[in-house]
Scaffold this motif. Structure first.
Motif, PDB file in Angstrom:
ATOM      1  N   ILE A  12      -7.072   2.286 -11.621  1.00 62.02           N
ATOM      2  CA  ILE A  12      -7.417   0.946 -11.143  1.00 62.02           C
ATOM      3  C   ILE A  12      -5.826   0.225 -10.973  1.00 62.02           C
ATOM      4  N   GLU A  13      -4.896   0.826 -11.872  1.00 61.54           N
ATOM      5  CA  GLU A  13      -3.556   0.044 -11.980  1.00 61.54           C
ATOM      6  C   GLU A  13      -2.896   0.618 -10.816  1.00 61.54           C
ATOM      7  N   GLN A  14      -2.954   1.835 -10.220  1.00 56.68           N
ATOM      8  CA  GLN A  14      -2.473   2.513  -9.171  1.00 56.68           C
ATOM      9  C   GLN A  14      -3.009   1.627  -7.786  1.00 56.68           C
ATOM     10  N   ILE A  15      -4.097   1.488  -8.009  1.00 60.18           N
ATOM     11  CA  ILE A  15      -4.587   1.045  -6.702  1.00 60.18           C
ATOM     12  C   ILE A  15      -4.183  -0.389  -6.444  1.00 60.18           C
ATOM     13  N   THR A  16      -4.370  -1.094  -7.649  1.00 62.77           N
ATOM     14  CA  THR A  16      -4.198  -2.658  -7.862  1.00 62.77           C
ATOM     15  C   THR A  16      -2.552  -2.813  -7.384  1.00 62.77           C
ATOM     16  N   LEU A  17      -1.797  -1.919  -7.951  1.00 63.55           N
ATOM     17  CA  LEU A  17      -0.527  -2.064  -7.640  1.00 63.55           C
ATOM     18  C   LEU A  17      -0.089  -1.968  -6.061  1.00 63.55           C
TER      19      LEU A  17
END
Lengths: 172, 293
Positions: A12-17
């Motif tokens: 999630i954090e990777q995609i959101t970033l």
């Protein structure tokens, strides 16, 4: 392209970033928080709390502000939504043309209440108030496809059709 | 700009001539003269908001009569006649109070207003428990919802005034409520208690418990600071850190009584004792004056 499984916090954090990156150059006045949240929702079909927290940290905005926006607009969801999103129009015109029994039929078939998502994340059901296609009422929207002038028989077929499509998707 | 540079504006309230500064809000000006206009969402320390509409008054300017919320009406150069308690205004307030009473029947301040304006309780819906969809209802939350009138004082104090933004409004329509983000214990809360102090209806609870300070219904819990003088626990740690960082003093918890830091760490009682001892030592305070401090 929507993700079809629940992602881990790291994913999630990777995609959101990645999404955040395209907003970084914007100044405070130019910043469009709704567009940012829409982009995130497009990716996950909902707004993951970990994603919101990352936005708050990275873009230096209070988390409470993002939460306010995310809960104000009904197009945003903070809980995962199903693969097939079904919206039943309950606007005045659809209501007069018999939206009520159609909703009942769908409720019965899916065993879901409006606003709920099935535990297997296959279906989400919600009622909406007028989508501006009154001439075609009663109307059901399934994954952005509009099905108008519905009869009870058609509703049954409609749901089994989406079931087949989802089923094929799984096998293929 | 100091007060004597400001332009004085004269207005007439029920025929009485009163004055205020340009830009001052009408509510504060007329209440200063004792006209007792009721209000809930306004607070002199916070930006004007105009949520509760209780301070609505009748004004007459350029021959036109209108009803305005006085808290968001700045004083400006114009012929202004104000009537804070006409029959029309009274009826409007009665309606507002009726609605507030239905929304927050447990709030004492609303009950008092209802008595004052002779408003009776309307029938209550039987099942109200599903008020905030999608959140777990705790006892504290339930009590909060029965008192909160959504005036936004706490939200403005936390956000606009202190810049902590630990709480905000969420959802809309009948589901609108004040909450920390994601309905989780707020990380941004420093435990300053401003929300508790500005709440007009007592919908926010703050209490000291063991080593921490709890603010409900936010589920906020912050550790308390131990006074290096007497060992008593007083201000929230995070709050002291916040003050230190804002006035640019390095925060070093185990710094051994370095003047500036240590003073902020003392509890109010020890702080007084310290000041007294210093005063006596430097002879700026003589014996006998002790009792004043």
């Amino acid at each position: 392209m929507s993700q079809h499984t629940i992602n881990s916090k790291e994913q999630i954090e990777q995609i959101t970033l990645k999404i955040i990156t395209s907003y970084r150059h914007l100044s405070e006045e130019e910043m469009d928080w709704i567009a940012l949240l829409q982009d995130i929702q497009d990716q996950f079909r909902y707004l993951p709390p970990d994603g919101l927290k990352l936005c708050a940290r990275e873009l230096n905005v209070p988390l409470s502000q993002l939460y306010s926006i995310a809960t104000f607009y009904t197009c945003f969801s903070l809980a995962p939504r199903g693969k097939t999103e079904i919206q039943v129009c309950m606007g005045t015109a659809c209501h007069i043309r018999g939206a009520e029994p159609i909703l009942d039929k769908i409720l019965q078939q899916l065993a879901l209440n409006p606003g709920e998502t099935s535990p297997d994340l296959e279906y989400s059901l919600e009622t909406v108030n007028c989508v501006g296609a009154c001439a075609r009422g009663p109307l059901v929207i399934i994954n952005s496809n509009y099905y108008g002038n519905l009869t009870m028989g058609q509703v049954e077929n409609l749901l089994s059709k989406t079931r087949d499509i989802n089923g094929e998707g799984k096998n293929g | 700009m100091s007060w004597n540079d400001q332009q004085l504006i004269y207005i007439s309230v029920e025929g009485k001539k009163i004055s205020g500064f340009a830009g001052e809000n009408l509510l504060e000006v007329i209440n200063r003269e004792g006209f007792e206009v009721p209000y809930l969402c306004h607070h002199p320390g916070l930006p004007a908001y105009g949520a509760c509409r209780l301070c609505t008054i009748q004004i007459q300017t350029n021959g036109k009569t209108s009803l305005v919320a006085s808290c968001t009406y700045p004083l400006r150069e114009e012929e202004l006649e104000v009537f804070p308690h006409t029959e029309e205004v009274w009826e409007l307030r009665q309606m507002i109070i009726k609605l507030l009473l239905a929304q927050s029947p447990k709030a004492e301040i609303i009950q008092n207003l209802a008595r004052q304006y002779r408003v009776e309780m309307t029938a209550q819906p039987e099942n109200e428990s599903e008020f905030v969809a999608g959140t777990k209802t705790t006892e504290a939350l339930q009590e909060h919802q029965e008192k909160c009138i959504l005036c936004g004082r706490c939200v403005r104090a936390c956000g606009k005034l202190l810049g902590n933004n630990a709480i905000s409004f969420a959802s809309r329509g009948i589901n609108r409520h004040v909450t920390p983000p994601l309905a989780e214990p707020p990380e941004a809360c420093t435990g300053c208690g401003a929300c508790f102090h500005v709440c007009p209806t007592g919908a926010i609870k703050m209490q000291m418990e063991n080593n921490s300070l709890k603010i409900e219904p936010w589920q906020a819990e912050v550790n308390l600071f131990t006074c290096p003088g007497c060992g008593k626990q007083h201000f929230p740690k995070k709050n002291i850190q916040e003050v230190h960082s804002r006035i640019n003093i390095d925060y070093k918890p185990d710094h051994d009584f370095a003047e500036a830091n240590s003073l902020a760490e003392l509890c109010p009682a020890c702080r007084r004792k310290h000041t007294l001892a210093q005063g006596l030592a430097s002879k700026t305070i003589t014996k006998g004056m002790e009792n004043i401090l």
